[in-house]
Design a protein around this motif. Structure first.
Motif: not given
Length: 128
Positions: A98-103
């Protein structure tokens, strides 16, 4: 001498009996069609429930993995037979960053063929 008197004669005419039988037969045909439809709906619902349970079980297995091991767990899941004994269901797993880190977004799709093609999918987000 007593003869047949229409005013005192009790019973049904042949026409009335035939019409009653035709009406009864029509009602039975309608009930049969409705019962068959309900049975098809029950079968589809049962298959959908099994497919959702397969997807849910697979997603729970991913939840028990370490975050870093999710991709290898997906490879292992695809190597297994996704049918759990029936051979009718096919499982597909997609992992997306995803665009979120670590997700990571994991989607489990289960498909089967029974009077057409059906598919259910569930998804979850995983973080370390």
């Amino acid at each position: 001498m007593e003869g047949c008197n229409a005013a005192t004669d009790n019973g049904f005419t042949l026409l009335e009996v035939v019409l009653a039988m035709a009406l009864f037969a029509g009602c039975l045909l309608g009930l049969t069609a409705m019962t068959a439809g309900v049975m098809r709906c029950n079968q589809t619902t049962r298959e959908r429930t099994v497919a959702l349970q397969l997807a849910k079980n697979q997603m729970e297995r991913f939840g028990q993995c370490a975050y870093a091991d999710i991709r290898s767990a997906v490879a292992h899941a695809l190597a297994e037979d996704g049918s759990e004994g029936t051979g009718r269901f096919t499982r597909q797993v997609v992992v997306r960053e995803t665009t979120a880190p670590d997700l990571k977004q994991v989607t489990v799709m289960v498909s089967w063929r029974s009077r057409g093609r059906h598919q259910v999918a569930i998804g979850a987000l995983f973080a370390p």
